[in-house]
Scaffold this active site. Structure first.
Site, PDB file in Angstrom:
ATOM      1  N   SER A 202       0.830  -1.207   0.000  1.00 18.63           N
ATOM      2  CA  SER A 202       0.000   0.000   0.000  1.00 18.63           C
ATOM      3  C   SER A 202       0.866   1.261   0.000  1.00 18.63           C
ATOM      4  O   SER A 202       0.384   2.334  -0.347  1.00 18.63           O
ATOM      5  CB  SER A 202      -0.883   0.004   1.243  1.00 18.63           C
ATOM      6  OG  SER A 202      -0.068  -0.027   2.404  1.00 18.63           O
TER       7      SER A 202
ATOM      8  N   GLU B 110       3.833   6.105   7.331  1.00 18.66           N
ATOM      9  CA  GLU B 110       3.705   6.819   6.050  1.00 18.66           C
ATOM     10  C   GLU B 110       3.974   8.316   6.233  1.00 18.66           C
ATOM     11  O   GLU B 110       4.450   8.983   5.317  1.00 18.66           O
ATOM     12  CB  GLU B 110       2.308   6.601   5.439  1.00 18.66           C
ATOM     13  CG  GLU B 110       2.107   5.210   4.846  1.00 18.66           C
ATOM     14  CD  GLU B 110       2.931   4.942   3.578  1.00 18.66           C
ATOM     15  OE1 GLU B 110       3.107   5.860   2.761  1.00 18.66           O
ATOM     16  OE2 GLU B 110       3.400   3.789   3.409  1.00 18.66           O
TER      17      GLU B 110
ATOM     18  N   TYR C 159      -4.318   0.042   3.696  1.00 17.10           N
ATOM     19  CA  TYR C 159      -5.103  -1.119   3.276  1.00 17.10           C
ATOM     20  C   TYR C 159      -5.815  -1.773   4.468  1.00 17.10           C
ATOM     21  O   TYR C 159      -6.819  -2.456   4.294  1.00 17.10           O
ATOM     22  CB  TYR C 159      -4.178  -2.177   2.656  1.00 17.10           C
ATOM     23  CG  TYR C 159      -3.923  -2.059   1.167  1.00 17.10           C
ATOM     24  CD1 TYR C 159      -4.323  -0.948   0.428  1.00 17.10           C
ATOM     25  CD2 TYR C 159      -3.277  -3.098   0.496  1.00 17.10           C
ATOM     26  CE1 TYR C 159      -4.065  -0.884  -0.936  1.00 17.10           C
ATOM     27  CE2 TYR C 159      -3.032  -3.040  -0.862  1.00 17.10           C
ATOM     28  CZ  TYR C 159      -3.421  -1.929  -1.577  1.00 17.10           C
ATOM     29  OH  TYR C 159      -3.176  -1.862  -2.928  1.00 17.10           O
ATOM     30  N   GLY C 160      -5.241  -1.581   5.645  1.00 17.91           N
ATOM     31  CA  GLY C 160      -5.693  -2.333   6.815  1.00 17.91           C
ATOM     32  C   GLY C 160      -7.130  -2.099   7.231  1.00 17.91           C
ATOM     33  O   GLY C 160      -7.721  -2.909   7.934  1.00 17.91           O
TER      34      GLY C 160
ATOM     35  N   CYS D 291       2.927  -6.856   9.488  1.00 22.41           N
ATOM     36  CA  CYS D 291       2.693  -5.753   8.554  1.00 22.41           C
ATOM     37  C   CYS D 291       4.066  -5.235   8.155  1.00 22.41           C
ATOM     38  O   CYS D 291       4.926  -5.016   9.022  1.00 22.41           O
ATOM     39  CB  CYS D 291       1.883  -4.646   9.213  1.00 22.41           C
ATOM     40  SG  CYS D 291       1.779  -3.136   8.222  1.00 22.41           S
ATOM     41  N   THR D 292       4.281  -5.050   6.852  1.00 23.42           N
ATOM     42  CA  THR D 292       5.626  -4.701   6.389  1.00 23.42           C
ATOM     43  C   THR D 292       6.036  -3.272   6.762  1.00 23.42           C
ATOM     44  O   THR D 292       7.199  -2.899   6.597  1.00 23.42           O
ATOM     45  CB  THR D 292       5.741  -4.890   4.861  1.00 23.42           C
ATOM     46  OG1 THR D 292       4.681  -4.172   4.214  1.00 23.42           O
ATOM     47  CG2 THR D 292       5.653  -6.360   4.496  1.00 23.42           C
ATOM     48  N   HIS D 293       5.092  -2.473   7.273  1.00 24.03           N
ATOM     49  CA  HIS D 293       5.463  -1.145   7.758  1.00 24.03           C
ATOM     50  C   HIS D 293       6.130  -1.208   9.145  1.00 24.03           C
ATOM     51  O   HIS D 293       6.819  -0.269   9.537  1.00 24.03           O
ATOM     52  CB  HIS D 293       4.230  -0.239   7.877  1.00 24.03           C
ATOM     53  CG  HIS D 293       3.731   0.322   6.580  1.00 24.03           C
ATOM     54  ND1 HIS D 293       3.038  -0.420   5.661  1.00 24.03           N
ATOM     55  CD2 HIS D 293       3.819   1.577   6.064  1.00 24.03           C
ATOM     56  CE1 HIS D 293       2.711   0.353   4.629  1.00 24.03           C
ATOM     57  NE2 HIS D 293       3.185   1.569   4.845  1.00 24.03           N
TER      58      HIS D 293
ATOM     59  N   CYS E 138       3.064  -7.104   1.206  1.00 22.79           N
ATOM     60  CA  CYS E 138       1.994  -6.567   2.037  1.00 22.79           C
ATOM     61  C   CYS E 138       1.283  -7.739   2.695  1.00 22.79           C
ATOM     62  O   CYS E 138       0.785  -8.635   1.999  1.00 22.79           O
ATOM     63  CB  CYS E 138       1.030  -5.786   1.139  1.00 22.79           C
ATOM     64  SG  CYS E 138      -0.506  -5.317   1.952  1.00 22.79           S
ATOM     65  N   ASN E 139       1.254  -7.737   4.028  1.00 20.19           N
ATOM     66  CA  ASN E 139       0.604  -8.844   4.748  1.00 20.19           C
ATOM     67  C   ASN E 139      -0.899  -8.838   4.567  1.00 20.19           C
ATOM     68  O   ASN E 139      -1.529  -9.891   4.542  1.00 20.19           O
ATOM     69  CB  ASN E 139       0.899  -8.731   6.249  1.00 20.19           C
ATOM     70  CG  ASN E 139       2.343  -9.021   6.571  1.00 20.19           C
ATOM     71  OD1 ASN E 139       2.707 -10.160   6.812  1.00 20.19           O
ATOM     72  ND2 ASN E 139       3.165  -7.993   6.552  1.00 20.19           N
ATOM     73  N   THR E 140      -1.484  -7.638   4.485  1.00 21.51           N
ATOM     74  CA  THR E 140      -2.935  -7.547   4.356  1.00 21.51           C
ATOM     75  C   THR E 140      -3.371  -8.204   3.049  1.00 21.51           C
ATOM     76  O   THR E 140      -4.301  -9.012   3.021  1.00 21.51           O
ATOM     77  CB  THR E 140      -3.355  -6.055   4.411  1.00 21.51           C
ATOM     78  OG1 THR E 140      -2.754  -5.455   5.563  1.00 21.51           O
ATOM     79  CG2 THR E 140      -4.852  -5.905   4.485  1.00 21.51           C
TER      80      THR E 140
HETATM   81  N1  DGL Z   1       2.161  -2.852   4.704  1.00 16.92           N
HETATM   82  C1  DGL Z   1       0.926  -3.541   4.513  1.00 16.92           C
HETATM   83  C2  DGL Z   1       0.844  -4.790   5.327  1.00 16.92           C
HETATM   84  O1  DGL Z   1       1.847  -5.461   5.418  1.00 16.92           O
HETATM   85  C3  DGL Z   1      -0.311  -2.673   4.437  1.00 16.92           C
HETATM   86  C4  DGL Z   1      -0.639  -1.869   5.620  1.00 16.92           C
HETATM   87  C5  DGL Z   1      -1.771  -0.897   5.381  1.00 16.92           C
HETATM   88  O2  DGL Z   1      -1.778  -0.208   4.359  1.00 16.92           O
HETATM   89  O3  DGL Z   1      -2.646  -0.819   6.261  1.00 16.92           O
HETATM   90  O4  DGL Z   1      -0.177  -5.192   5.820  1.00 16.92           O
END
Ligand code: DGL
Length: 271
Positions: free
Chosen positions: A12, A153, A43-44, A185-187, A74-76
């Site tokens: 995302s 972000e 995305y979450g 979550c990759t963030h 992205c995990n989501t």
């Molecule tokens: N970085 C993404 C993940 O791993 C998306 C997080 C998001 O946009 O909420 O889930």
């Protein structure tokens, strides 16, 4: 040449750069085409139907750009849309959930794993199911952390707001006596200093990125898709659906160079 085509990565926003870092380490000969769906971050908080529609047009774009393989950074999306999109496209794909779940069950000693993830990932339950299948004795405690992605972000790492949010989300997991924290979550690796500060040195942190890229490398090897390093150095190209400047700014510190970022308009068909 089939093998010299890039790998597609998407997220995302800037979170998937933590996966790109592992691609640079484990697959140094591979070029990458990265897509950040920053017009639709986070995305979450999105529904499954939205995530499938968003993911569909990204895969379409990546395939149109000639990628040979797709890594869901992205995990989501890995939790919710990977299964459906695999049936719609021929390009081979990998997501973070299976490799991440395997790494977490390998890491835990006391059988108590905490999953920190987005609301959608927690709701989907894919990590819990995968870990139950791999190690039925392991107990998984999940915590949604909706404030973390917007903080990352916005470049708010290292601020009191980030520390407070991490402390608030980790407290219920630490109360359960977890010895392993799965960063779902990759963030979240962007917030590693805060996570280590709150979690303490005894907590094992599992980031699924390395295991996922290792799985991708294995599958690409089996499919004869690995690039021959003699065919020139890798190229990294960056595309976003939102503001390219904001992405370049956020990515610079992490990548060690300021990427050139192109905005592309990818219409969403069904919402
Ligand atoms: N970085 C993404 C993940 O791993 C998306 C997080 C998001 O946009 O909420 O889930």
């Amino acid at each position: 040449m089939e093998q010299s085509r890039p790998i597609g990565l998407f997220d995302s926003g800037i979170g998937g750069l933590t996966v790109l870092q592992e691609v640079r380490r484990l697959l140094p000969g591979e070029s990458v085409l990265y897509f950040g769906d920053t017009a639709y971050v986070p995305y979450g908080s999105r529904s499954a139907a939205e995530l499938v529609a968003l993911g569909h047009r990204i895969i379409e774009f990546l395939v149109g750009m000639g990628v040979k393989y797709v890594i869901f950074a992205c995990n989501t999306s890995s939790s919710i849309s990977l299964g459906i999109l695999r049936q719609r496209f021929r390009v081979p794909m990998v997501g973070l959930v299976e490799p991440g779940a395997a790494a977490a069950v390998r890491a835990t000693r006391n059988g108590r794993v905490g999953l920190l993830a987005t609301e959608a990932t927690v709701r989907a339950g894919a990590y819990e199911r995968a870990m139950k299948r791999m190690a039925p004795e392991v107990r998984v405690f999940s915590q949604a952390a909706p404030r973390l992605v917007p903080l990352v972000e916005a470049g708010q790492m290292g601020t009191p707001a980030a520390r407070e949010a991490v402390a608030e989300y980790l407290a219920p997991l630490l109360d359960k006596g977890i010895d392993t924290l799965l960063l779902g979550c990759t963030h979240y690796p962007f917030l590693l200093p805060e996570i280590l500060e709150v979690g303490g040195t005894g907590l094992k942190i599992v980031d699924p990125a390395a295991a996922t890229v290792a799985a991708a490398r294995g599958e690409m090897g089996r499919l004869s898709l690995l690039n021959n390093p003699s065919s020139g150095g890798p190229r990294y190209s960056f595309f976003v659906s939102g503001d390219p400047e904001a992405f370049a700014h956020g990515a610079r510190t992490f990548l060690g160079f300021r990427p050139e970022v192109t905005r592309v308009y990818l219409p969403v068909k069904s919402f």
